[in-house]
Design an enzyme around this catalytic site. Sequence first.
Site, PDB file in Angstrom:
ATOM      1  N   GLU A  73      -3.553   7.403  -3.957  1.00 16.20           N
ATOM      2  CA  GLU A  73      -3.467   6.141  -3.224  1.00 16.20           C
ATOM      3  C   GLU A  73      -3.247   5.008  -4.213  1.00 16.20           C
ATOM      4  O   GLU A  73      -4.026   4.862  -5.159  1.00 16.20           O
ATOM      5  CB  GLU A  73      -4.771   5.914  -2.453  1.00 16.20           C
ATOM      6  CG  GLU A  73      -4.741   4.690  -1.576  1.00 16.20           C
ATOM      7  CD  GLU A  73      -6.107   4.395  -0.974  1.00 16.20           C
ATOM      8  OE1 GLU A  73      -6.264   4.544   0.243  1.00 16.20           O
ATOM      9  OE2 GLU A  73      -7.020   4.015  -1.735  1.00 16.20           O
ATOM     10  N   TYR A  97       0.872  -1.179   0.000  1.00 19.38           N
ATOM     11  CA  TYR A  97       0.000   0.000   0.000  1.00 19.38           C
ATOM     12  C   TYR A  97       0.904   1.223   0.000  1.00 19.38           C
ATOM     13  O   TYR A  97       1.911   1.258   0.712  1.00 19.38           O
ATOM     14  CB  TYR A  97      -0.869  -0.001   1.260  1.00 19.38           C
ATOM     15  CG  TYR A  97      -1.740   1.233   1.405  1.00 19.38           C
ATOM     16  CD1 TYR A  97      -3.037   1.249   0.888  1.00 19.38           C
ATOM     17  CD2 TYR A  97      -1.255   2.372   2.041  1.00 19.38           C
ATOM     18  CE1 TYR A  97      -3.823   2.376   1.001  1.00 19.38           C
ATOM     19  CE2 TYR A  97      -2.049   3.508   2.158  1.00 19.38           C
ATOM     20  CZ  TYR A  97      -3.338   3.503   1.634  1.00 19.38           C
ATOM     21  OH  TYR A  97      -4.116   4.613   1.744  1.00 19.38           O
TER      22      TYR A  97
END
Length: 394
Positions: free
Chosen positions: A200, A109
């Site tokens: 993101e 991530y």
Amino acid sequence: MNIHEYQAKEILESFGVKTLPGKVADTADEAVSIANTLTSSKYVVKAQIHAGGRGKGGGVKLANSIAEVGQLAEEMIGMELVTPQTGPEGKLVRKVLIVEAAEIHKEYYLAILLDRETSHLTLIGSEEGGMDIEEVAAHTPEKIIKTQIHPAFGITDFQAREFAYKLITDSSYRHLIPNASELIMSLYNAFVECDCSLIEINPLTIVGENDDLDIAALDSKVNFDDNSLWRNPEIAEMRDPHEEDPSELEASGSGLSYIRLDGNIGCMVNGAGLAMATMDIIKQKGGEPANFLDVGGGASVEAVAHAFRLILADKNVKAVLVNIFGGIMKCDTIATGIVEAAKQVQLTVPLVVRLEGTNVDLGKQIIAESDLNLQLAEGLSEAAELAVNAVNTA
Ligand code: GDP
Ligand code: MN
């Protein structure tokens, strides 16, 4: 402003971020032609909606052949996709992204966002990327790493390298740290140049053959600061009106600032600060505001009538609180406007009005003499109490 994954992918590619080859399609036929241009033998068909969690909701599917790409695209386009982030009504899928399916060795991530507490852009990463990052953040926060970026210096090479070094700890992938730190620099450049509020990447993946590994952004989400869209017209054009709340869209087209919320007390206020204060006091009195709405300093009859229509279009609204300060426009003018607008829209829910400012007595008199069914409040505190009482007894 939010955009689709396929648009975010194009932007990030233009900043040098590696992604997987693929293109967006509006129809199943188009999906098949795109698959024909790709070099892999497997493909991923991805529903394009402004919500995450698609993997869990059936919006990300693997196709083992070109024919299957066609079938999956046919099924997905036109479906109401429900994911953990869409709410039970789901979102209509109008486009699908067709990409080469990669063999994924590892999912990370990686995000950049503005940390409002420190007023710094912040890099956030985790070795536990993929579909359950929310769980990781909630239960094992020590697996999330963060670095603050100084606003004056921007990100330094050193910071990007150090972050990549902390992110990639597995010895088989350590040789990709330079690629990862370059990718972090590219993300930062994209963030600053496009006036983003969020980038993101989830998952950021290790892909490729064992002797030829690389790091690629498999899914990306990019949000922009609305206040700077005027200087990024090519980004403003990426707005998908289908994905926006129709009332909010209508409001922005008519100069009103309107944000819909979950409560049942509709608020009509002039000035953003007063609107915030009004929402605060409603909550303090035990109520829940149904919206933020700033009709602007002028509060003309048209603006007020328009605002009433927006508020009443929300079926949750059980009472309306008007809180207007007569400064630029005097209270008597505003009062006439409220009475006129309330008649135009045939107000059916209780209305509480609080006026303050120049010519306030005249304004109150106009409201009191109208044959509208409304309550005049003395002060903000009483206004909020009356509105909360109105919904509680409704
Ligand atoms: P999201 O659920 O909306 O965040 O959609 P993602 O694009 O992140 O996809 C969800 C998951 O599908 C990813 O975490 C991957 O595990 C998987 N996935 C997506 N694309 C590929 C691919 O090309 N190959 C493989 N093997 N898995 C993929
Ligand atoms: Mn994802």
